[in-house]
Design a protein around this motif. Structure first.
Motif, PDB file in Angstrom:
ATOM      1  N   UNK A 136      87.996  65.414  36.200  1.00 25.22           N
ATOM      2  CA  UNK A 136      87.798  65.067  37.605  1.00 25.22           C
ATOM      3  C   UNK A 136      86.323  64.812  37.904  1.00 25.22           C
ATOM      4  N   UNK A 137      85.459  65.643  37.336  1.00 26.07           N
ATOM      5  CA  UNK A 137      84.018  65.462  37.537  1.00 26.07           C
ATOM      6  C   UNK A 137      83.547  64.149  36.921  1.00 26.07           C
ATOM      7  N   UNK A 138      84.041  63.817  35.754  1.00 19.48           N
ATOM      8  CA  UNK A 138      83.705  62.548  35.111  1.00 19.48           C
ATOM      9  C   UNK A 138      84.090  61.382  36.012  1.00 19.48           C
ATOM     10  N   UNK A 139      85.283  61.419  36.552  1.00 18.11           N
ATOM     11  CA  UNK A 139      85.752  60.340  37.427  1.00 18.11           C
ATOM     12  C   UNK A 139      84.915  60.246  38.698  1.00 18.11           C
ATOM     13  N   UNK A 140      84.551  61.403  39.250  1.00 20.74           N
ATOM     14  CA  UNK A 140      83.708  61.432  40.444  1.00 20.74           C
ATOM     15  C   UNK A 140      82.341  60.806  40.167  1.00 20.74           C
ATOM     16  N   UNK A 141      81.732  61.198  39.052  1.00 22.97           N
ATOM     17  CA  UNK A 141      80.425  60.652  38.694  1.00 22.97           C
ATOM     18  C   UNK A 141      80.510  59.159  38.377  1.00 22.97           C
ATOM     19  N   UNK A 142      81.580  58.735  37.716  1.00 25.12           N
ATOM     20  CA  UNK A 142      81.749  57.308  37.401  1.00 25.12           C
ATOM     21  C   UNK A 142      81.864  56.486  38.682  1.00 25.12           C
ATOM     22  N   UNK A 143      82.594  57.004  39.654  1.00 28.48           N
ATOM     23  CA  UNK A 143      82.732  56.305  40.935  1.00 28.48           C
ATOM     24  C   UNK A 143      81.382  56.203  41.654  1.00 28.48           C
ATOM     25  N   UNK A 144      80.643  57.303  41.665  1.00 33.03           N
ATOM     26  CA  UNK A 144      79.318  57.286  42.294  1.00 33.03           C
ATOM     27  C   UNK A 144      78.382  56.331  41.566  1.00 33.03           C
ATOM     28  N   UNK A 145      78.505  56.274  40.243  1.00 36.43           N
ATOM     29  CA  UNK A 145      77.672  55.373  39.451  1.00 36.43           C
ATOM     30  C   UNK A 145      77.964  53.918  39.805  1.00 36.43           C
ATOM     31  N   UNK A 146      79.258  53.593  39.913  1.00 37.95           N
ATOM     32  CA  UNK A 146      79.637  52.221  40.292  1.00 37.95           C
ATOM     33  C   UNK A 146      79.082  51.843  41.652  1.00 37.95           C
ATOM     34  N   UNK A 147      78.993  52.822  42.541  1.00 39.44           N
ATOM     35  CA  UNK A 147      78.466  52.574  43.882  1.00 39.44           C
ATOM     36  C   UNK A 147      76.942  52.649  43.927  1.00 39.44           C
ATOM     37  N   UNK A 148      76.313  52.965  42.792  1.00 34.60           N
ATOM     38  CA  UNK A 148      74.856  53.059  42.733  1.00 34.60           C
ATOM     39  C   UNK A 148      74.308  54.244  43.495  1.00 34.60           C
ATOM     40  N   UNK A 149      75.056  55.356  43.541  1.00 38.55           N
ATOM     41  CA  UNK A 149      74.671  56.493  44.370  1.00 38.55           C
ATOM     42  C   UNK A 149      74.391  57.770  43.567  1.00 38.55           C
ATOM     43  N   UNK A 150      74.182  57.671  42.263  1.00 38.76           N
ATOM     44  CA  UNK A 150      73.915  58.860  41.456  1.00 38.76           C
ATOM     45  C   UNK A 150      72.486  59.347  41.629  1.00 38.76           C
ATOM     46  N   UNK A 151      72.329  60.660  41.696  1.00 35.05           N
ATOM     47  CA  UNK A 151      70.997  61.252  41.657  1.00 35.05           C
ATOM     48  C   UNK A 151      70.551  61.293  40.193  1.00 35.05           C
ATOM     49  N   UNK A 152      69.309  61.599  39.963  1.00 33.72           N
ATOM     50  CA  UNK A 152      68.794  61.727  38.599  1.00 33.72           C
ATOM     51  C   UNK A 152      69.535  62.823  37.845  1.00 33.72           C
ATOM     52  N   UNK A 153      69.800  63.936  38.506  1.00 40.42           N
ATOM     53  CA  UNK A 153      70.537  65.036  37.876  1.00 40.42           C
ATOM     54  C   UNK A 153      71.959  64.600  37.521  1.00 40.42           C
ATOM     55  N   UNK A 154      72.609  63.855  38.413  1.00 37.08           N
ATOM     56  CA  UNK A 154      73.963  63.379  38.144  1.00 37.08           C
ATOM     57  C   UNK A 154      73.984  62.354  37.013  1.00 37.08           C
ATOM     58  N   UNK A 155      72.929  61.530  36.914  1.00 33.08           N
ATOM     59  CA  UNK A 155      72.831  60.589  35.801  1.00 33.08           C
ATOM     60  C   UNK A 155      72.780  61.335  34.472  1.00 33.08           C
ATOM     61  N   UNK A 156      72.017  62.422  34.432  1.00 31.11           N
ATOM     62  CA  UNK A 156      71.916  63.244  33.219  1.00 31.11           C
ATOM     63  C   UNK A 156      73.257  63.894  32.902  1.00 31.11           C
ATOM     64  N   UNK A 157      73.953  64.353  33.933  1.00 31.56           N
ATOM     65  CA  UNK A 157      75.265  64.975  33.746  1.00 31.56           C
ATOM     66  C   UNK A 157      76.273  63.952  33.220  1.00 31.56           C
TER      67      UNK A 157
END
Length: 79
Positions: free
Chosen positions: A36-57
């Motif tokens: 679920x976390x992977x999917x959440x981060x992938x969605x945020x990435x597609x929207x260009x909304x990841x923080x630096x910490x989330x990019x590392x995660x």
């Protein structure tokens, strides 16, 4: 050259990994929470909304996914 920072895949060993029996083979997979976390981060990435910490995660989870793909393929090929 840009260096990518990631959370080490070993970070999820205790809480994000499970072994699942598939056709008498024990294969590695993510827990529902990590999936679920992977999917959440992938969605945020597609929207260009990841923080630096989330990019590392996300980078760490994707590396773990690549490792699982290789290990599971090896297990299947040797069965």
């Amino acid at each position: 050259m840009m260096t990518q920072v990631m959370i080490q895949p070993s970070y999820w060993i205790e809480s994000g990994i499970e072994i699942s029996k598939v056709r008498n083979l024990n294969l590695f997979k993510f827990t529902p929470e990590l999936q679920s976390r992977l999917e959440e981060l992938a969605d945020k990435n597609k929207a260009g909304m990841l923080t630096t910490k989330e990019e590392a995660e996300l980078a760490g989870i994707l590396e773990l996914d690549r490792i699982f793909t290789l290990l599971n393929a090896k297990i299947i090929a040797e069965s």
